[in-house]
Design an enzyme around this catalytic site. Structure first.
Site, PDB file in Angstrom:
ATOM      1  N   GLY A  11       0.812  -1.223   0.000  1.00  0.00           N
ATOM      2  CA  GLY A  11       0.000   0.000   0.000  1.00  0.00           C
ATOM      3  C   GLY A  11       0.843   1.271   0.000  1.00  0.00           C
ATOM      4  O   GLY A  11       2.077   1.222  -0.067  1.00  0.00           O
ATOM      5  N   ILE A  13       1.436   3.858   2.327  1.00  0.00           N
ATOM      6  CA  ILE A  13       2.397   4.102   3.421  1.00  0.00           C
ATOM      7  C   ILE A  13       3.294   2.882   3.607  1.00  0.00           C
ATOM      8  O   ILE A  13       4.495   3.004   3.842  1.00  0.00           O
ATOM      9  CB  ILE A  13       1.657   4.462   4.725  1.00  0.00           C
ATOM     10  CG1 ILE A  13       0.766   5.697   4.484  1.00  0.00           C
ATOM     11  CG2 ILE A  13       2.644   4.737   5.855  1.00  0.00           C
ATOM     12  CD1 ILE A  13      -0.204   6.007   5.611  1.00  0.00           C
ATOM     13  N   LEU A  60      -5.439 -11.392   5.901  1.00  0.00           N
ATOM     14  CA  LEU A  60      -5.227 -11.536   7.347  1.00  0.00           C
ATOM     15  C   LEU A  60      -6.306 -12.383   8.015  1.00  0.00           C
ATOM     16  O   LEU A  60      -6.110 -12.888   9.126  1.00  0.00           O
ATOM     17  CB  LEU A  60      -5.179 -10.163   8.028  1.00  0.00           C
ATOM     18  CG  LEU A  60      -3.975  -9.277   7.713  1.00  0.00           C
ATOM     19  CD1 LEU A  60      -3.955  -8.074   8.635  1.00  0.00           C
ATOM     20  CD2 LEU A  60      -2.666 -10.045   7.828  1.00  0.00           C
ATOM     21  N   SER A 126      -4.396   6.641  13.663  1.00  0.00           N
ATOM     22  CA  SER A 126      -4.736   7.868  12.933  1.00  0.00           C
ATOM     23  C   SER A 126      -5.199   8.954  13.885  1.00  0.00           C
ATOM     24  O   SER A 126      -5.819   8.669  14.921  1.00  0.00           O
ATOM     25  CB  SER A 126      -5.865   7.524  11.953  1.00  0.00           C
ATOM     26  OG  SER A 126      -6.454   8.698  11.456  1.00  0.00           O
ATOM     27  N   TYR A 150     -14.777   3.757  10.614  1.00  0.00           N
ATOM     28  CA  TYR A 150     -13.337   3.626  10.335  1.00  0.00           C
ATOM     29  C   TYR A 150     -12.536   4.058  11.570  1.00  0.00           C
ATOM     30  O   TYR A 150     -11.641   3.347  12.043  1.00  0.00           O
ATOM     31  CB  TYR A 150     -12.950   4.478   9.118  1.00  0.00           C
ATOM     32  CG  TYR A 150     -11.492   4.797   9.040  1.00  0.00           C
ATOM     33  CD1 TYR A 150     -10.566   3.825   8.678  1.00  0.00           C
ATOM     34  CD2 TYR A 150     -11.014   6.078   9.358  1.00  0.00           C
ATOM     35  CE1 TYR A 150      -9.209   4.111   8.633  1.00  0.00           C
ATOM     36  CE2 TYR A 150      -9.665   6.375   9.306  1.00  0.00           C
ATOM     37  CZ  TYR A 150      -8.767   5.388   8.942  1.00  0.00           C
ATOM     38  OH  TYR A 150      -7.432   5.685   8.919  1.00  0.00           O
ATOM     39  N   LYS A 154     -10.007   1.953  14.368  1.00  0.00           N
ATOM     40  CA  LYS A 154      -8.638   2.333  14.787  1.00  0.00           C
ATOM     41  C   LYS A 154      -8.573   2.425  16.318  1.00  0.00           C
ATOM     42  O   LYS A 154      -7.622   1.930  16.935  1.00  0.00           O
ATOM     43  CB  LYS A 154      -8.237   3.679  14.169  1.00  0.00           C
ATOM     44  CG  LYS A 154      -7.981   3.625  12.673  1.00  0.00           C
ATOM     45  CD  LYS A 154      -6.687   2.900  12.350  1.00  0.00           C
ATOM     46  CE  LYS A 154      -6.459   2.780  10.851  1.00  0.00           C
ATOM     47  NZ  LYS A 154      -5.372   1.875  10.482  1.00  0.00           N
ATOM     48  N   TYR A 177      -1.139   8.965  12.787  1.00  0.00           N
ATOM     49  CA  TYR A 177      -0.743   9.805  11.657  1.00  0.00           C
ATOM     50  C   TYR A 177      -1.719  10.946  11.500  1.00  0.00           C
ATOM     51  O   TYR A 177      -2.925  10.764  11.588  1.00  0.00           O
ATOM     52  CB  TYR A 177      -0.791   9.062  10.330  1.00  0.00           C
ATOM     53  CG  TYR A 177      -0.231   7.669  10.280  1.00  0.00           C
ATOM     54  CD1 TYR A 177       0.815   7.259  11.096  1.00  0.00           C
ATOM     55  CD2 TYR A 177      -0.745   6.764   9.361  1.00  0.00           C
ATOM     56  CE1 TYR A 177       1.323   5.979  11.003  1.00  0.00           C
ATOM     57  CE2 TYR A 177      -0.240   5.490   9.256  1.00  0.00           C
ATOM     58  CZ  TYR A 177       0.785   5.090  10.084  1.00  0.00           C
ATOM     59  OH  TYR A 177       1.284   3.825   9.976  1.00  0.00           O
ATOM     60  N   ARG A 292     -18.317  19.078   4.189  1.00  0.00           N
ATOM     61  CA  ARG A 292     -18.485  17.617   4.126  1.00  0.00           C
ATOM     62  C   ARG A 292     -18.886  17.131   5.521  1.00  0.00           C
ATOM     63  O   ARG A 292     -18.222  17.494   6.510  1.00  0.00           O
ATOM     64  CB  ARG A 292     -17.161  16.973   3.702  1.00  0.00           C
ATOM     65  CG  ARG A 292     -17.210  15.470   3.574  1.00  0.00           C
ATOM     66  CD  ARG A 292     -15.938  14.910   2.962  1.00  0.00           C
ATOM     67  NE  ARG A 292     -14.756  15.169   3.764  1.00  0.00           N
ATOM     68  CZ  ARG A 292     -13.518  14.763   3.437  1.00  0.00           C
ATOM     69  NH1 ARG A 292     -13.314  14.104   2.311  1.00  0.00           N
ATOM     70  NH2 ARG A 292     -12.491  15.028   4.210  1.00  0.00           N
ATOM     71  N   PRO A 293     -19.964  16.342   5.606  1.00  0.00           N
ATOM     72  CA  PRO A 293     -20.405  15.892   6.935  1.00  0.00           C
ATOM     73  C   PRO A 293     -19.270  15.199   7.686  1.00  0.00           C
ATOM     74  O   PRO A 293     -18.531  14.414   7.099  1.00  0.00           O
ATOM     75  CB  PRO A 293     -21.533  14.888   6.628  1.00  0.00           C
ATOM     76  CG  PRO A 293     -21.980  15.221   5.244  1.00  0.00           C
ATOM     77  CD  PRO A 293     -20.796  15.795   4.529  1.00  0.00           C
ATOM     78  N   GLY A 294     -19.122  15.512   8.951  1.00  0.00           N
ATOM     79  CA  GLY A 294     -18.099  14.859   9.779  1.00  0.00           C
ATOM     80  C   GLY A 294     -16.772  15.599   9.783  1.00  0.00           C
ATOM     81  O   GLY A 294     -15.890  15.279  10.570  1.00  0.00           O
TER      82      GLY A 294
HETATM   83  C1  UD1 Z   1      -9.469  12.021   6.167  1.00  0.00           C
HETATM   84  C2  UD1 Z   1     -10.345  11.187   7.041  1.00  0.00           C
HETATM   85  C3  UD1 Z   1      -9.523  10.656   8.177  1.00  0.00           C
HETATM   86  C4  UD1 Z   1      -8.354   9.858   7.637  1.00  0.00           C
HETATM   87  C5  UD1 Z   1      -7.534  10.718   6.704  1.00  0.00           C
HETATM   88  C6  UD1 Z   1      -6.486   9.902   6.025  1.00  0.00           C
HETATM   89  C7  UD1 Z   1     -12.597  12.105   6.773  1.00  0.00           C
HETATM   90  C8  UD1 Z   1     -13.724  12.841   7.421  1.00  0.00           C
HETATM   91  N1  UD1 Z   1     -11.483  11.962   7.503  1.00  0.00           N
HETATM   92  O1  UD1 Z   1      -9.004  13.140   6.926  1.00  0.00           O
HETATM   93  O2  UD1 Z   1     -10.309   9.833   8.990  1.00  0.00           O
HETATM   94  O3  UD1 Z   1      -7.551   9.397   8.682  1.00  0.00           O
HETATM   95  O4  UD1 Z   1      -8.375  11.266   5.692  1.00  0.00           O
HETATM   96  O5  UD1 Z   1      -5.651  10.709   5.269  1.00  0.00           O
HETATM   97  O6  UD1 Z   1     -12.709  11.644   5.653  1.00  0.00           O
HETATM   98  N2  UD1 Z   1     -11.219  18.715   1.196  1.00  0.00           N
HETATM   99  C9  UD1 Z   1     -11.812  19.523   0.245  1.00  0.00           C
HETATM  100  N3  UD1 Z   1     -12.125  18.979  -0.976  1.00  0.00           N
HETATM  101  C10 UD1 Z   1     -11.845  17.671  -1.289  1.00  0.00           C
HETATM  102  C11 UD1 Z   1     -11.249  16.849  -0.307  1.00  0.00           C
HETATM  103  C12 UD1 Z   1     -10.949  17.403   0.941  1.00  0.00           C
HETATM  104  O7  UD1 Z   1     -12.076  20.714   0.484  1.00  0.00           O
HETATM  105  O8  UD1 Z   1     -12.157  17.237  -2.403  1.00  0.00           O
HETATM  106  C13 UD1 Z   1     -10.837  19.306   2.501  1.00  0.00           C
HETATM  107  C14 UD1 Z   1     -11.485  18.675   3.714  1.00  0.00           C
HETATM  108  O9  UD1 Z   1     -12.709  19.300   4.008  1.00  0.00           O
HETATM  109  C15 UD1 Z   1     -10.403  18.924   4.783  1.00  0.00           C
HETATM  110  C16 UD1 Z   1      -9.085  18.863   4.003  1.00  0.00           C
HETATM  111  O10 UD1 Z   1      -9.445  19.103   2.647  1.00  0.00           O
HETATM  112  O11 UD1 Z   1     -10.534  20.220   5.321  1.00  0.00           O
HETATM  113  C17 UD1 Z   1      -8.387  17.520   4.085  1.00  0.00           C
HETATM  114  O12 UD1 Z   1      -9.303  16.503   3.743  1.00  0.00           O
HETATM  115  P1  UD1 Z   1      -8.842  14.980   3.547  1.00  0.00           P
HETATM  116  O13 UD1 Z   1      -7.625  14.917   2.704  1.00  0.00           O
HETATM  117  O14 UD1 Z   1     -10.027  14.193   3.103  1.00  0.00           O
HETATM  118  O15 UD1 Z   1      -8.376  14.547   5.000  1.00  0.00           O
HETATM  119  P2  UD1 Z   1      -9.171  14.581   6.398  1.00  0.00           P
HETATM  120  O16 UD1 Z   1     -10.606  14.867   6.212  1.00  0.00           O
HETATM  121  O17 UD1 Z   1      -8.406  15.464   7.314  1.00  0.00           O
END
Ligand code: UD1
Length: 340
Positions: A11, A13, A60, A126, A150, A154, A177, A292-294
């Site tokens: 993968g 990482i 696994l 994570s 998810y 973890k 991470y 994005r929700p969450g």
């Molecule tokens: C996401 C996961 C997290 C996971 C990590 C792995 C979610 C809610 N969280 O983190 O559990 O451990 O990836 O790397 O999915 N964004 C945009 N447009 C996009 C994509 C992202 O604006 O098309 C923004 C997001 O709102 C956020 C930032 O970019 O503010 C980073 O997003 P992303 O790369 O998906 O990472 P996380 O949400 O931090």
């Protein structure tokens, strides 16, 4: 420590970590079933390092096959456990698949480790376990309250390992991470998602002309420019944190150590896109969409513990993260599918 078994070594990482392990003189045994990966990076890891590794295509959940790997590979000193499903949205839709793969798969691995007398492990956790943190930068003793299946898997695996390290005197290191990005400097190994869920792979594909625009998920957060702020960490720095963890386990860890792995510096979505524009020289169209929700406003690491106790420091900055991501994307626009 000499021989390290890496689950999920094909993968994103995992493959970068195998390079760093081999370059540091370790023997590497990969267990991967290509659920979200392909064989090509395993070949390239060996080509880039000039070293051979041992590979087993095993799921696994297949305890017998996994046991046979441990028995055939004489004396595995430690395990680095990456193999897991990792798409947050998919985990909300198919929680049972996530619990089965991530929890049952890990339990099987831990049982096989116990049965074969292997008692050292580095686990791929994570920052997602912190949920929406009350304070940033986040320290390791912040409350754990994941907000999706998810993240729950973890957090549960962390708990299982903490209990096991206590009961069986295992040495356990949990690495939390932050946001891994970038690629190997050769441009030969990188992130290769079927459909990108995360920001940087998406921006890369827009820069490469594969997708039309990036949707910015909300610009009304209480942050520097209204867009989400994250702590992006170069995947090679992250890979090296695993080598440092293996070194730490060599000095006999009894119990569980937990480390945040990030740079401590946050960048907003707009800052990421702007830097990508400068580095690639490409136009990157953005559209402001709803949140994005969450998602949370801001998430950055306090990595002081990893600095002090592992002797690990992030060496690469944003420029290098994005340059390497772009080198990989522009060399292989279709990822490993361009291999043949
Ligand atoms: C996401 C996961 C997290 C996971 C990590 C792995 C979610 C809610 N969280 O983190 O559990 O451990 O990836 O790397 O999915 N964004 C945009 N447009 C996009 C994509 C992202 O604006 O098309 C923004 C997001 O709102 C956020 C930032 O970019 O503010 C980073 O997003 P992303 O790369 O998906 O990472 P996380 O949400 O931090």
């Amino acid at each position: 420590m000499k021989k390290i078994l890496v689950t999920g070594g094909a993968g994103y990482i995992g493959s970068h970590t195998c390079i760093e392990l081999l370059n540091s003189g370790y023997e590497v045994v990969i267990v991967d079933d290509f659920t979200n990966s392909v064989a090509e990076p395993v070949r390239r890891v060996q080509e880039l390092t000039g070293k051979t590794l041992s590979f087993h295509e095993v799921n696994l959940l297949d305890k017998e096959a996994l046991d046979a790997v441990f028995k055939s590979e004489e004396k595995i000193d430690a395990v680095i456990h990456f193999a897991a499903l990792k798409a947050v949205g998919e985990s909300v839709e198919q929680p049972l698949m996530y619990y089965k793969n991530n929890i049952s798969g890990s339990l099987t691995l831990f049982e096989v480790m116990r049965d074969n007398g292997v008692s050292n492990i580095v686990f791929s956790s994570s920052a997602t376990v912190y949920g929406d943190p009350e304070v940033t930068p986040i320290q390791e003793d912040a409350a754990v309250h994941a907000t999706n299946p998810y993240g729950h898997t973890k957090a549960m695996m962390e708990q299982i390992l903490m209990d096991t390290s206590h009961a069986l005197e295992w040495g356990v290191i949990l690495l939390r991470y932050f946001n891994p990005v970038g690629a190997h400097e050769s441009g030969q190994i990188g992130e290769d998602p079927d459909y990108p869920n995360n920001l940087l792979p998406f921006v890369s594909q827009v820069a490469a002309g594969i997708r039309e625009h990036v949707t910015i998920f909300g610009d009304d957060y209480d942050t520097v420019d209204g867009t989400g702020v994250r702590d992006y960490i170069h995947v090679v720095d992250l890979a090296r944190a695993h080598v440092k963890s293996i070194e730490k386990l060599t000095s006999k860890v009894n119990g569980t150590l937990i480390y945040n792995i990030g740079t401590g510096t946050g960048y907003s979505v707009k800052q990421m896109v702007e830097t990508f524009r400068q580095v690639s020289g490409k136009e990157i169209k953005t559209i402001i969409g709803p949140r994005r929700p969450g998602d949370i406003a801001e998430c950055t690491a306090d990595a002081t513990l990893a600095n002090n106790e592992l002797g690990w420091h992030a060496e690469y900055g944003l420029q290098e993260m994005i340059e390497s991501a772009w080198k990989w994307q522009s060399t292989y626009p279709n990822g490993y599918r361009d291999a043949k």
